[in-house]
Design an enzyme around this catalytic site. Structure first.
Site, PDB file in Angstrom:
ATOM      1  N   TRP A 276       0.848  -1.186   0.000  1.00 23.30           N
ATOM      2  CA  TRP A 276       0.000   0.000   0.000  1.00 23.30           C
ATOM      3  C   TRP A 276       0.898   1.257   0.000  1.00 23.30           C
ATOM      4  O   TRP A 276       1.842   1.343   0.781  1.00 23.30           O
ATOM      5  CB  TRP A 276      -0.918  -0.007   1.228  1.00 23.30           C
TER       6      TRP A 276
ATOM      7  N   ASP B 188     -16.041  11.373  -3.027  1.00 27.00           N
ATOM      8  CA  ASP B 188     -15.414  10.109  -2.607  1.00 27.00           C
ATOM      9  C   ASP B 188     -16.206   9.457  -1.474  1.00 27.00           C
ATOM     10  O   ASP B 188     -17.371   9.799  -1.207  1.00 27.00           O
ATOM     11  CB  ASP B 188     -13.946  10.370  -2.232  1.00 27.00           C
ATOM     12  N   ASP B 189     -15.584   8.541  -0.805  1.00 26.67           N
ATOM     13  CA  ASP B 189     -16.149   7.737   0.277  1.00 26.67           C
ATOM     14  C   ASP B 189     -16.801   8.624   1.349  1.00 26.67           C
ATOM     15  O   ASP B 189     -16.329   9.724   1.617  1.00 26.67           O
ATOM     16  CB  ASP B 189     -14.962   6.959   0.884  1.00 26.67           C
TER      17      ASP B 189
ATOM     18  N   ARG C  85      -9.412  -3.730   6.629  1.00 24.55           N
ATOM     19  CA  ARG C  85     -10.043  -2.403   6.663  1.00 24.55           C
ATOM     20  C   ARG C  85     -11.488  -2.501   7.178  1.00 24.55           C
ATOM     21  O   ARG C  85     -12.409  -1.909   6.630  1.00 24.55           O
ATOM     22  CB  ARG C  85     -10.036  -1.759   5.275  1.00 24.55           C
TER      23      ARG C  85
ATOM     24  N   TRP D 176     -14.570   3.203  -8.802  1.00 25.18           N
ATOM     25  CA  TRP D 176     -14.939   1.867  -8.310  1.00 25.18           C
ATOM     26  C   TRP D 176     -13.780   1.352  -7.456  1.00 25.18           C
ATOM     27  O   TRP D 176     -12.735   0.990  -7.984  1.00 25.18           O
ATOM     28  CB  TRP D 176     -15.192   0.947  -9.504  1.00 25.18           C
ATOM     29  N   ASP D 177     -13.986   1.315  -6.153  1.00 26.47           N
ATOM     30  CA  ASP D 177     -12.906   0.962  -5.233  1.00 26.47           C
ATOM     31  C   ASP D 177     -13.018  -0.496  -4.782  1.00 26.47           C
ATOM     32  O   ASP D 177     -14.080  -1.130  -4.927  1.00 26.47           O
ATOM     33  CB  ASP D 177     -12.993   1.907  -4.017  1.00 26.47           C
TER      34      ASP D 177
ATOM     35  N   ASN E 264     -11.142  -2.303  -1.458  1.00 26.78           N
ATOM     36  CA  ASN E 264     -10.107  -2.003  -0.476  1.00 26.78           C
ATOM     37  C   ASN E 264      -9.548  -3.176   0.306  1.00 26.78           C
ATOM     38  O   ASN E 264      -8.857  -2.953   1.297  1.00 26.78           O
ATOM     39  CB  ASN E 264     -10.633  -0.949   0.510  1.00 26.78           C
TER      40      ASN E 264
ATOM     41  N   CYS F 130     -10.042   1.421  -8.993  1.00 23.63           N
ATOM     42  CA  CYS F 130      -9.239   1.783  -7.830  1.00 23.63           C
ATOM     43  C   CYS F 130      -9.270   0.604  -6.880  1.00 23.63           C
ATOM     44  O   CYS F 130     -10.271  -0.095  -6.779  1.00 23.63           O
ATOM     45  CB  CYS F 130      -9.860   3.022  -7.180  1.00 23.63           C
TER      46      CYS F 130
ATOM     47  N   ASP G 299      -2.323   5.384  -3.349  1.00 27.27           N
ATOM     48  CA  ASP G 299      -2.771   6.401  -2.388  1.00 27.27           C
ATOM     49  C   ASP G 299      -1.607   7.285  -1.973  1.00 27.27           C
ATOM     50  O   ASP G 299      -1.790   8.230  -1.202  1.00 27.27           O
ATOM     51  CB  ASP G 299      -3.379   5.736  -1.147  1.00 27.27           C
TER      52      ASP G 299
HETATM   53  C1  DGJ Z   1      -8.897   3.927  -1.166  1.00 28.86           C
HETATM   54  C2  DGJ Z   1      -8.662   4.781  -2.363  1.00 28.86           C
HETATM   55  O1  DGJ Z   1      -7.432   4.452  -2.938  1.00 28.86           O
HETATM   56  C3  DGJ Z   1      -8.716   6.237  -1.954  1.00 28.86           C
HETATM   57  O2  DGJ Z   1      -8.438   7.051  -3.056  1.00 28.86           O
HETATM   58  C4  DGJ Z   1     -10.070   6.549  -1.384  1.00 28.86           C
HETATM   59  O3  DGJ Z   1     -11.057   6.434  -2.373  1.00 28.86           O
HETATM   60  C5  DGJ Z   1     -10.370   5.614  -0.231  1.00 28.86           C
HETATM   61  N1  DGJ Z   1     -10.191   4.229  -0.593  1.00 28.86           N
HETATM   62  C6  DGJ Z   1     -11.774   5.814   0.275  1.00 28.86           C
HETATM   63  O4  DGJ Z   1     -12.106   4.909   1.225  1.00 28.86           O
END
Ligand code: DGJ
Length: 734
Positions: A194, A361-362, A441, A476-477, A479, A524, A546
């Site tokens: 990350w 964003d989020d 997360r 579209w994330d 994580n 993303c 990020d």
């Molecule tokens: C991870 C992404 O890489 C960020 O740019 C952002 O959108 C966050 N998630 C939001 O939770």
């Protein structure tokens, strides 16, 4: 017992068989010309500069006899022998196989013999399908190759079918196996974590196996990006050396195996990672592997990148030849802490900048479990009524009134345990029986294998777009990687999970693209956890990291630039890092520029600069997005990075020069430009200067020939060179 009779007749496959992997290129089709080759002649797979020659041995085994520079047709007739193209396990081969099959009766061997092949030509594209069958068991493998003639790019994949009396098991199923013969092999790989994506390392391959792989299921590029170079004989440079650049178009577990054998031959096997993924194939079923994409260059890595970029823009990335929007994102500026009023202020800030789109964003959703941090609300895709009392529709309209478009963040494949979705649909979540849930997360992965979950994920986008058709962009994330890897939907077929998950994702994306063919969507994954050509046919760009510190970004964007065109590499100006706004802006301009910053904190000078920078970017971005990239000085080799883009007719170029951190005052040599027309004359102009500063470039505003610029070059670092300073120059034909 064989259902497939091994003969030498050349079968005609219906036209539509060839079509499904050509979806992106369909408009380029002309009536196909079917060529039926003879088995005693070599099968030649050719692009403008590359050829693969396959020959059939007396025992009907198919060999790779040559891979390299294109030769005269008559020369291909000289080739005989070679190494087996698609090595199967269980017979005499004792090296890493491309395929391993356990037949319905338990026999763990596969004997693949050539049966037939056919070639179909389209405009610029040629498709070769070679059918191999087992003489004893009813198992068939079709090797597919598609060549992109002008771009020098080749795609290969396989289809495995069986007609036995019961299920067979595939324990290995590569997309491609390539053989090389050279004195030395040098592997360049890209690894990370990350906020540390795309670290480039090069090593000599020695006897034995080296593999690069992912077992992460989702966010599969988190540690290793699925791209590589193999240079032959010696490490290649930007302009010199023989190499292939390869990448698997698959948004799931991947594996590359590089095996140097006792005779110093190299085998490169590329495909889905078979880890925990034995695949059961029922009689009559076909298993299709993802496409392995590669290009061969005899002129170093620069040429390989340009080949891939040209191919990607035309054939692989959604709307790859179309312009992108500049945007202001609010993630780094606000995180989840915003109100409706604050967002509208941000629209104004975006307007002052002159960007096209605001990206929310989020943090905008969830009511029972409001998304005020990453512990809550994921899965509940309704506006948070407290934060956004007037709803998304109001925001879309307000943005519209201010003359900017509106985009929104989604993470549709995931769920927080603190969510209404989790309360309602535990059966939709990947979860191991009798085990505690394992969080990443604070979230879990939905079971995208389940068609109901696919519908749910499709509906998130569809409902959003139906309710608010003004939404012009989606981020579209994704994580987290996949643990708890158990699908209650799959029941006893758990070893299909990793593969079916990715197929489930593609099914959803297909549906989205059928209904919203051109809606820009950014890929993303907690930074650059998903960057692959399997996904990019549905996405217009990706989020590389990020880490938006501009110094770090030079390396990260440099790394991606080897395999992906700049129009896909999102690069935002943020307040991370200690560099000047000018430096941060120049770094963002080398990719697909956007902003994620509190514009209200800008001084009037900074605002003026940024507003001009957006205008400048819009003026020059067609060269950056659609031009050819030349990496001139690598940040891995010197305390600077220099690169340029040049348009097709060589009339316009943009040159970027970044001075990086240094321990002392560096002395930099002149930089020779590349790719220009030697006969043309170009005016050099430094652009994107910060208000109140002047260019110190001695050749600024001069008209110089391409010949001069490529042979004498420019002193890009005149006078005192301060670290973390940068320049952008425009070259325009006079
Ligand atoms: C991870 C992404 O890489 C960020 O740019 C952002 O959108 C966050 N998630 C939001 O939770």
């Amino acid at each position: 017992m064989a259902c497939f009779v091994v003969t030498h007749f050349l079968c005609y496959l219906p036209f539509h068989c060839c079509m499904k992997n050509l979806a992106v290129t369909i408009e380029a089709l002309v009536l196909p010309l079917l060529l039926f080759a003879q088995t005693n002649r070599p099968i030649v797979i050719e692009t403008k500069n590359t050829a693969i020659v396959l020959t059939v041995a007396n025992n009907q085994r198919l060999n790779q006899s040559y891979l390299g520079k294109k030769l005269a047709s008559a020369d291909y007739e000289q080739f005989k022998g070679g190494r087996e193209v698609y090595l199967a396990a269980g017979m005499e081969n004792q090296f890493e196989p491309a395929i391993r099959m356990i037949h319905a009766d338990g026999n763990p061997s596969l004997d693949l013999r050539y049966v037939s092949h056919k070639k179909t030509d389209y405009i610029n594209i040629s498709k070769t399908d070679i059918t191999l069958q087992d003489p004893v068991y009813s198992a068939e493998v079709v090797l597919h190759y598609i060549t992109y003639f002008n771009e020098d790019v080749i795609k290969s994949w396989t289809e495995v079918t069986q007609q036995e009396k019961g299920p067979v098991t595939l324990t290995q199923y590569a997309s491609s196996l390539l053989h090389f013969t050279a004195d030395e092999y040098w592997l360049t790989q890209f690894h990370g974590d990350w906020a540390r994506e795309m670290n480039m390392v090069e090593e000599k391959l020695n006897n034995g196996i080296k593999s690069i792989e992912s077992k992460l299921g989702t966010r599969t590029n988190f540690y290793q990006t699925q791209v590589f170079f193999v240079s032959l004989n010696r490490p290649s440079t930007e302009t010199d050396g023989e190499l292939i650049a390869g990448t698997l178009a698959w948004t799931g577990n991947f594996k590359y195996t590089f095996e140097v054998d006792q005779r110093n031959g190299l085998r490169v096997i590329s495909g889905i990672n078979p880890y925990a993924s034995e695949y059961t194939l029922q009689p009559g079923e076909t298993f299709t592997t993802p496409e392995f994409v590669f290009t061969y260059s005899a002129n170093g890595k620069g040429q390989a990148s340009r080949n891939l970029h040209r191919w990607a823009r035309k054939y692989a990335v959604l709307d790859g030849n179309k312009p992108r929007m500049t945007l202001l994102n609010n993630w780094e500026a606000t995180h989840t802490d915003f109100t409706e009023t604050r967002l509208i202020e941000l629209f104004d800030e975006g307007k002052k900048l002159g960007i096209d789109l605001f990206l929310l964003d989020d943090g905008w959703f969830g009511n029972k479990f409001p998304r005020n941090d990453d512990k809550n609300g994921l899965g509940d895709w309704q506006e948070d009524k407290k934060k956004l009392p007037s709803g998304i529709g109001y925001l879309v309209n307000e943005a519209d009134k201010k003359g900017i478009k509106f985009g929104i963040w989604l993470e549709p494949e995931m769920v927080n345990p603190k969510s209404e979705l989790y309360e309602k649909h535990r059966e939709w979540i990947l979860k191991l029986p009798n085990r505690e849930e394992n969080y990443g997360r604070n979230q879990l992965v939905l079971d995208l294998v389940n068609p109901q979950v696919q519908d749910f994920v499709f509906d998130i986008v569809n409902e959003m777009m139906t309710k608010y058709p003004g939404i012009a962009f989606i981020k579209w994330d994704c994580n987290r990687s996949m643990t708890n890897a158990y699908s209650s939907y799959l029941k006893e077929k758990q070893t299909h999970l990793y593969i079916e998950y990715t197929k489930g994702l593609y099914k959803v994306m297909e549906r989205i693209r059928q209904k919203y063919p051109h809606l820009p969507i950014m890929l993303c994954s907690g930074g650059g956890g998903r960057t692959d050509y399997g996904a990019l046919k549905y996405f217009t760009e990706f989020w590389p990291s990020d880490n938006t510190d501009a110094f770090e970004r030079i390396f990260i964007q440099w790394g991606y630039s080897y395999f992906f065109p700049s129009s896909t590499i999102s690069a935002h100006v943020t307040s991370m890092g200690k560099q000047s706004l000018k430096f941060r802006t120049d770094v963002a301009m080398m990719g697909k520029m956007g902003y994620d910053i509190r514009v209200n904190n800008f001084t009037p000078q900074e605002l003026h600069f940024s507003n001009e920078a957006v205008k400048t970017y819009k003026r020059i971005s067609d060269v950056i997005w659609f031009g050819d990239l030349y990496r001139l000085v690598s940040p891995y080799e010197e305390n600077r990075a220099v690169l340029m883009y040049i348009n097709d007719n060589k009339s316009k170029a943009t040159l970027f020069n970044f001075h990086l951190n240094s321990r002392r005052k560096d002395v930099f040599s002149r930089v020779l430009l590349q790719g220009l027309d030697p006969a043309k004359r170009y005016r050099l102009k430094e652009i994107n200067l910060f208000p109140g500063t002047k260019s110190v470039q001695p050749d600024n505003d001069k008209v110089l020939s391409g010949e001069y610029l490529m042979n004498v070059g420019l002193n890009l670092s005149p006078g005192r060179v301060n670290p973390l300073t940068s320049n952008i120059y425009e070259l325009t034909e006079e």
